[in-house]
Design a protein around this motif. Structure first.
Motif, PDB file in Angstrom:
ATOM      1  N   LYS A   1     -13.021   2.919  -3.244  1.00 31.44           N
ATOM      2  CA  LYS A   1     -11.986   3.261  -2.278  1.00 31.44           C
ATOM      3  C   LYS A   1     -12.203   2.478  -0.996  1.00 31.44           C
ATOM      4  CE  LYS A   1     -10.877   7.856  -4.019  1.00 31.44           C
ATOM      5  NZ  LYS A   1     -10.762   9.300  -3.686  1.00 31.44           N
ATOM      6  N   VAL A   2     -11.121   2.003  -0.430  1.00 33.10           N
ATOM      7  CA  VAL A   2     -11.149   1.165   0.765  1.00 33.10           C
ATOM      8  C   VAL A   2     -10.348   1.862   1.861  1.00 33.10           C
ATOM      9  CG1 VAL A   2     -10.335  -1.038   1.712  1.00 33.10           C
ATOM     10  CG2 VAL A   2     -11.468  -0.992  -0.519  1.00 33.10           C
ATOM     11  N   GLN A   3     -10.873   1.878   3.076  1.00 35.07           N
ATOM     12  CA  GLN A   3     -10.177   2.512   4.197  1.00 35.07           C
ATOM     13  C   GLN A   3      -9.084   1.583   4.725  1.00 35.07           C
ATOM     14  OE1 GLN A   3     -10.766   5.628   5.191  1.00 35.07           O
ATOM     15  NE2 GLN A   3      -9.180   5.591   6.749  1.00 35.07           N
ATOM     16  N   LEU A   4      -7.842   2.042   4.668  1.00 34.57           N
ATOM     17  CA  LEU A   4      -6.703   1.275   5.172  1.00 34.57           C
ATOM     18  C   LEU A   4      -6.230   1.868   6.489  1.00 34.57           C
ATOM     19  CD1 LEU A   4      -3.741  -0.271   3.410  1.00 34.57           C
ATOM     20  CD2 LEU A   4      -3.240   1.435   5.163  1.00 34.57           C
ATOM     21  N   ARG A   5      -5.999   0.993   7.462  1.00 34.16           N
ATOM     22  CA  ARG A   5      -5.465   1.413   8.755  1.00 34.16           C
ATOM     23  C   ARG A   5      -4.332   0.466   9.125  1.00 34.16           C
ATOM     24  NH1 ARG A   5      -7.558  -0.177  13.911  1.00 34.16           N
ATOM     25  NH2 ARG A   5      -9.370  -0.997  12.808  1.00 34.16           N
ATOM     26  N   ALA A   6      -3.213   1.028   9.556  1.00 36.22           N
ATOM     27  CA  ALA A   6      -2.058   0.210   9.918  1.00 36.22           C
ATOM     28  C   ALA A   6      -1.428   0.740  11.198  1.00 36.22           C
ATOM     29  CB  ALA A   6      -1.025   0.206   8.789  1.00 36.22           C
ATOM     30  N   THR A   7      -0.920  -0.191  12.002  1.00 39.89           N
ATOM     31  CA  THR A   7      -0.167   0.194  13.197  1.00 39.89           C
ATOM     32  C   THR A   7       1.162  -0.537  13.202  1.00 39.89           C
ATOM     33  OG1 THR A   7      -1.159  -1.557  14.557  1.00 39.89           O
ATOM     34  CG2 THR A   7      -2.275   0.576  14.538  1.00 39.89           C
ATOM     35  N   GLY A   8       2.159   0.079  13.833  1.00 35.45           N
ATOM     36  CA  GLY A   8       3.488  -0.518  13.953  1.00 35.45           C
ATOM     37  C   GLY A   8       4.064  -0.238  15.326  1.00 35.45           C
ATOM     38  N   TYR A   9       5.152  -0.919  15.672  1.00 39.57           N
ATOM     39  CA  TYR A   9       5.720  -0.756  17.011  1.00 39.57           C
ATOM     40  C   TYR A   9       6.842   0.275  17.046  1.00 39.57           C
ATOM     41  CZ  TYR A   9       8.476  -4.533  14.864  1.00 39.57           C
ATOM     42  OH  TYR A   9       9.197  -5.310  13.993  1.00 39.57           O
TER      43      TYR A   9
ATOM     44  N   ASN B   1       7.093   5.626  12.468  1.00 37.74           N
ATOM     45  CA  ASN B   1       5.649   5.831  12.553  1.00 37.74           C
ATOM     46  C   ASN B   1       4.980   4.641  13.238  1.00 37.74           C
ATOM     47  OD1 ASN B   1       3.145   6.968  12.184  1.00 37.74           O
ATOM     48  ND2 ASN B   1       3.331   7.181   9.959  1.00 37.74           N
ATOM     49  N   THR B   2       4.001   4.894  14.085  1.00 39.12           N
ATOM     50  CA  THR B   2       3.298   3.811  14.772  1.00 39.12           C
ATOM     51  C   THR B   2       1.840   3.708  14.349  1.00 39.12           C
ATOM     52  OG1 THR B   2       2.758   5.272  16.616  1.00 39.12           O
ATOM     53  CG2 THR B   2       4.781   3.951  16.800  1.00 39.12           C
ATOM     54  N   ARG B   3       1.372   4.650  13.540  1.00 37.45           N
ATOM     55  CA  ARG B   3      -0.020   4.590  13.075  1.00 37.45           C
ATOM     56  C   ARG B   3      -0.143   5.300  11.734  1.00 37.45           C
ATOM     57  NH1 ARG B   3      -4.974   3.430  15.222  1.00 37.45           N
ATOM     58  NH2 ARG B   3      -6.766   4.466  14.240  1.00 37.45           N
ATOM     59  N   PHE B   4      -0.939   4.700  10.850  1.00 33.94           N
ATOM     60  CA  PHE B   4      -1.071   5.238   9.496  1.00 33.94           C
ATOM     61  C   PHE B   4      -2.467   4.897   8.989  1.00 33.94           C
ATOM     62  CE2 PHE B   4      -0.241   4.406   4.819  1.00 33.94           C
ATOM     63  CZ  PHE B   4      -0.190   5.747   4.461  1.00 33.94           C
ATOM     64  N   GLU B   5      -3.127   5.860   8.361  1.00 35.46           N
ATOM     65  CA  GLU B   5      -4.480   5.617   7.859  1.00 35.46           C
ATOM     66  C   GLU B   5      -4.691   6.424   6.583  1.00 35.46           C
ATOM     67  OE1 GLU B   5      -9.022   5.357   9.702  1.00 35.46           O
ATOM     68  OE2 GLU B   5      -7.285   5.706  10.998  1.00 35.46           O
ATOM     69  N   LYS B   6      -5.309   5.800   5.589  1.00 32.19           N
ATOM     70  CA  LYS B   6      -5.624   6.513   4.355  1.00 32.19           C
ATOM     71  C   LYS B   6      -6.618   5.690   3.532  1.00 32.19           C
ATOM     72  CE  LYS B   6      -1.898   4.681   1.374  1.00 32.19           C
ATOM     73  NZ  LYS B   6      -0.803   5.045   0.449  1.00 32.19           N
ATOM     74  N   LYS B   7      -7.214   6.324   2.536  1.00 34.95           N
ATOM     75  CA  LYS B   7      -8.072   5.648   1.569  1.00 34.95           C
ATOM     76  C   LYS B   7      -7.203   5.132   0.420  1.00 34.95           C
ATOM     77  CE  LYS B   7     -12.489   6.554   2.888  1.00 34.95           C
ATOM     78  NZ  LYS B   7     -13.593   5.577   2.968  1.00 34.95           N
ATOM     79  N   VAL B   8      -7.462   3.904   0.000  1.00 38.55           N
ATOM     80  CA  VAL B   8      -6.710   3.343  -1.122  1.00 38.55           C
ATOM     81  C   VAL B   8      -7.693   2.782  -2.145  1.00 38.55           C
ATOM     82  CG1 VAL B   8      -4.700   2.768   0.285  1.00 38.55           C
ATOM     83  CG2 VAL B   8      -6.487   1.051  -0.051  1.00 38.55           C
ATOM     84  N   SER B   9      -7.242   2.693  -3.375  1.00 36.40           N
ATOM     85  CA  SER B   9      -8.007   2.046  -4.442  1.00 36.40           C
ATOM     86  C   SER B   9      -7.046   1.168  -5.224  1.00 36.40           C
ATOM     87  CB  SER B   9      -8.648   3.077  -5.369  1.00 36.40           C
ATOM     88  OG  SER B   9      -7.647   3.794  -6.086  1.00 36.40           O
TER      89      SER B   9
ATOM     90  N   PHE C   1       0.803  -1.220   0.000  1.00 36.91           N
ATOM     91  CA  PHE C   1       0.000   0.000   0.000  1.00 36.91           C
ATOM     92  C   PHE C   1       0.834   1.268   0.000  1.00 36.91           C
ATOM     93  CE2 PHE C   1      -0.001  -2.019   4.208  1.00 36.91           C
ATOM     94  CZ  PHE C   1       0.560  -1.042   5.018  1.00 36.91           C
ATOM     95  N   GLY C   2       2.133   1.144  -0.188  1.00 36.18           N
ATOM     96  CA  GLY C   2       2.976   2.328  -0.354  1.00 36.18           C
ATOM     97  C   GLY C   2       3.456   2.910   0.961  1.00 36.18           C
ATOM     98  N   HIS C   3       4.624   3.514   0.941  1.00 31.32           N
ATOM     99  CA  HIS C   3       5.236   4.031   2.164  1.00 31.32           C
ATOM    100  C   HIS C   3       4.534   5.294   2.661  1.00 31.32           C
ATOM    101  CE1 HIS C   3       8.582   1.362   2.877  1.00 31.32           C
ATOM    102  NE2 HIS C   3       8.833   1.348   1.571  1.00 31.32           N
ATOM    103  N   SER C   4       4.486   5.408   3.970  1.00 27.90           N
ATOM    104  CA  SER C   4       3.943   6.603   4.616  1.00 27.90           C
ATOM    105  C   SER C   4       5.080   7.572   4.917  1.00 27.90           C
ATOM    106  CB  SER C   4       3.245   6.204   5.918  1.00 27.90           C
ATOM    107  OG  SER C   4       4.188   5.646   6.833  1.00 27.90           O
ATOM    108  N   VAL C   5       4.719   8.764   5.327  1.00 30.16           N
ATOM    109  CA  VAL C   5       5.706   9.761   5.768  1.00 30.16           C
ATOM    110  C   VAL C   5       5.295  10.263   7.144  1.00 30.16           C
ATOM    111  CG1 VAL C   5       6.830  11.954   5.283  1.00 30.16           C
ATOM    112  CG2 VAL C   5       6.180  10.460   3.384  1.00 30.16           C
ATOM    113  N   PRO C   6       6.059   9.999   8.204  1.00 30.19           N
ATOM    114  CA  PRO C   6       7.264   9.164   8.221  1.00 30.19           C
ATOM    115  C   PRO C   6       6.918   7.696   7.954  1.00 30.19           C
ATOM    116  CG  PRO C   6       6.613   9.730  10.449  1.00 30.19           C
ATOM    117  CD  PRO C   6       5.720  10.524   9.550  1.00 30.19           C
ATOM    118  N   THR C   7       7.934   6.901   7.705  1.00 28.92           N
ATOM    119  CA  THR C   7       7.734   5.515   7.313  1.00 28.92           C
ATOM    120  C   THR C   7       7.231   4.658   8.479  1.00 28.92           C
ATOM    121  OG1 THR C   7      10.071   5.102   7.750  1.00 28.92           O
ATOM    122  CG2 THR C   7       9.455   5.590   5.477  1.00 28.92           C
ATOM    123  N   ILE C   8       6.575   3.547   8.106  1.00 27.93           N
ATOM    124  CA  ILE C   8       6.005   2.645   9.099  1.00 27.93           C
ATOM    125  C   ILE C   8       6.325   1.203   8.734  1.00 27.93           C
ATOM    126  CG2 ILE C   8       3.778   2.451   7.907  1.00 27.93           C
ATOM    127  CD1 ILE C   8       2.426   2.352  10.677  1.00 27.93           C
ATOM    128  N   LYS C   9       6.569   0.391   9.753  1.00 24.77           N
ATOM    129  CA  LYS C   9       6.667  -1.065   9.567  1.00 24.77           C
ATOM    130  C   LYS C   9       5.369  -1.648  10.118  1.00 24.77           C
ATOM    131  CE  LYS C   9       9.663  -5.030  10.481  1.00 24.77           C
ATOM    132  NZ  LYS C   9       9.334  -5.878  11.627  1.00 24.77           N
TER     133      LYS C   9
END
Length: 388
Positions: free
Chosen positions: A131-139, A146-154, A66-74
């Motif tokens: 469009k689909v709502q994407l939510r991601a968390t990292g440690y 980054n520890t949290r990332f959210e965006k709409k993706v298609s 789903f592509g890198h966030s800014v700042p980056t997330i694992k």
């Protein structure tokens, strides 16, 4: 090695496809050709036989980047429309399974254990351009703070989306009944008490692996119709079990071979990939799958001449102890009987219910026939064939 009267190669057939000279027929058309002319003459006449099936295939899913966030997330945990996806791969990769269910499905709140939206529906929504709502968390790490990332993706904005199905195209499957006094809810659908219905799931004579029972032309690199686009067989599917009882013609009489298939989602269509909700079971994905069978010799012509009258499956009671692995079987029925609408089981006339679509299976075989006849689809020669 058998001494065949007809011997063709993939290269020979592909040259004929490219020049517009290949003779391509569907598996249903091939039945009459073999009956009328015999396998040798049929092999001389026909170059490719196309097959098709469209049915729920639970062991399906998609790898998505789903592509890198800014700042980056694992991303260690990922959700798509609140359906959990597996994030333990790397950075911004995930795998969403067709049977994973939405964590806040409103149907589940009203009827606990019931779901109407899951991973299969997410995949269909992406293919439909939604469009689909994407939510991601990292440690959080030094290189991935980054520890949290959210965006709409298609599907258009995703860098990478590949359908990756570990078990598709089952070579035969059970005919499911219920001999108990209450309705049971299974992945084969709702089964009414006292053998009131018999559910089955196969395209029969059009089904891909019925037309190559020993997998002589199917393996790593076989090019296929997958979800409206082009895909490939990449391995034997999970639960691949060719060592089962077979008819003299080689066709198995209970669940046998399976396929591991993959394909680029960006070439697929929601017409051939559908999210499914099965009452009392959960979510799944209906997959359109078609495989071209090269007629290399008369043996392959004979295999592709199989008809529903020649194909049998076992009747299994899903009401008594199926979950314990000791469900009882009640004989066998042919696919000709199943497709007629009624079968006789334990002396009772029972209505049959298909979970697969013959209309879509025929259309898939026809589309594949059109692609090959137009020269836009060449056969993929497998690097090795499936275990048989």
């Amino acid at each position: 090695m058998k001494d065949f009267k007809v011997n063709k190669t993939y290269q020979t057939i592909n040259r004929k496809i490219q020049s517009g000279e290949a003779v391509v027929v569907t598996a249903e058309e091939m039945i009459g050709i073999v009956r009328e002319n015999g396998p040798v003459e049929a092999a001389q006449q026909v170059d490719v036989v196309t097959t098709g099936t469209f049915a729920p295939m639970c062991s399906s899913g998609a790898f998505i980047n789903f592509g890198h966030s800014v700042p980056t997330i694992k991303a260690s945990k990922v959700w798509l429309n609140n359906v959990p996806a597996y994030g333990g791969i790397a950075a911004v990769d995930c795998y969403i399974g067709a049977t994973e269910v939405c964590e806040d499905d409103p149907l589940n709140k009203v009827y606990p254990g019931e779901f109407n939206y899951g991973g299969g529906h997410v995949i269909e929504d992406l293919l439909a351009g939604k469009k689909v709502q994407l939510r991601a968390t990292g440690y959080g790490t030094t290189c991935y703070p980054n520890t949290r990332f959210e965006k709409k993706v298609s599907l258009e904005t995703l860098p990478y989306a590949v359908l990756c199905n570990p078990r598709n195209g089952y070579q035969n499957y059970n005919c499911a009944v219920n001999l108990t006094n209450k309705t049971v809810y299974t992945y084969m659908g709702a089964l009414k008490p006292k053998i009131a219905n018999a559910n089955y799931c196969s395209a029969g004579q059009l089904s891909p692996l019925f037309n190559d029972p020993y997998y002589k032309t199917i393996g790593l690199g076989t090019r296929i119709f997958l979800g409206g686009g082009i895909g490939y067989v990449t391995w034997a599917g999970t639960q691949h079990n060719p060592a089962v009882d077979r008819t003299p013609q080689g066709t198995p009489m209970k669940p046998a071979g399976t396929l591991f298939v993959m394909g680029d989602m960006k070439g697929m269509s929601p017409d051939w990939i559908k999210g499914v909700s099965i009452q009392g079971y959960g979510c799944s994905l209906a997959v359109g799958l078609g495989i071209p069978i090269p007629i290399l010799n008369e043996e392959m012509a004979g295999y592709t001449g199989v008809s529903d009258e020649d194909l049998f499956t076992q009747v299994v009671d899903y009401g008594h102890d199926y979950g314990n692995g000791i469900a009882k079987t009640y004989g066998r029925v042919s696919y000709a009987e199943l497709k007629s609408g009624v079968v006789t089981i334990e002396g009772e006339t029972v209505q049959t219910v298909p979970l697969s679509s013959m209309v879509k299976a025929r259309r898939i075989a026809d589309i594949l026939k059109e692609w090959i006849s137009e020269g836009t689809f060449l056969l993929g020669e497998p690097q090795f064939t499936l275990p048989s």
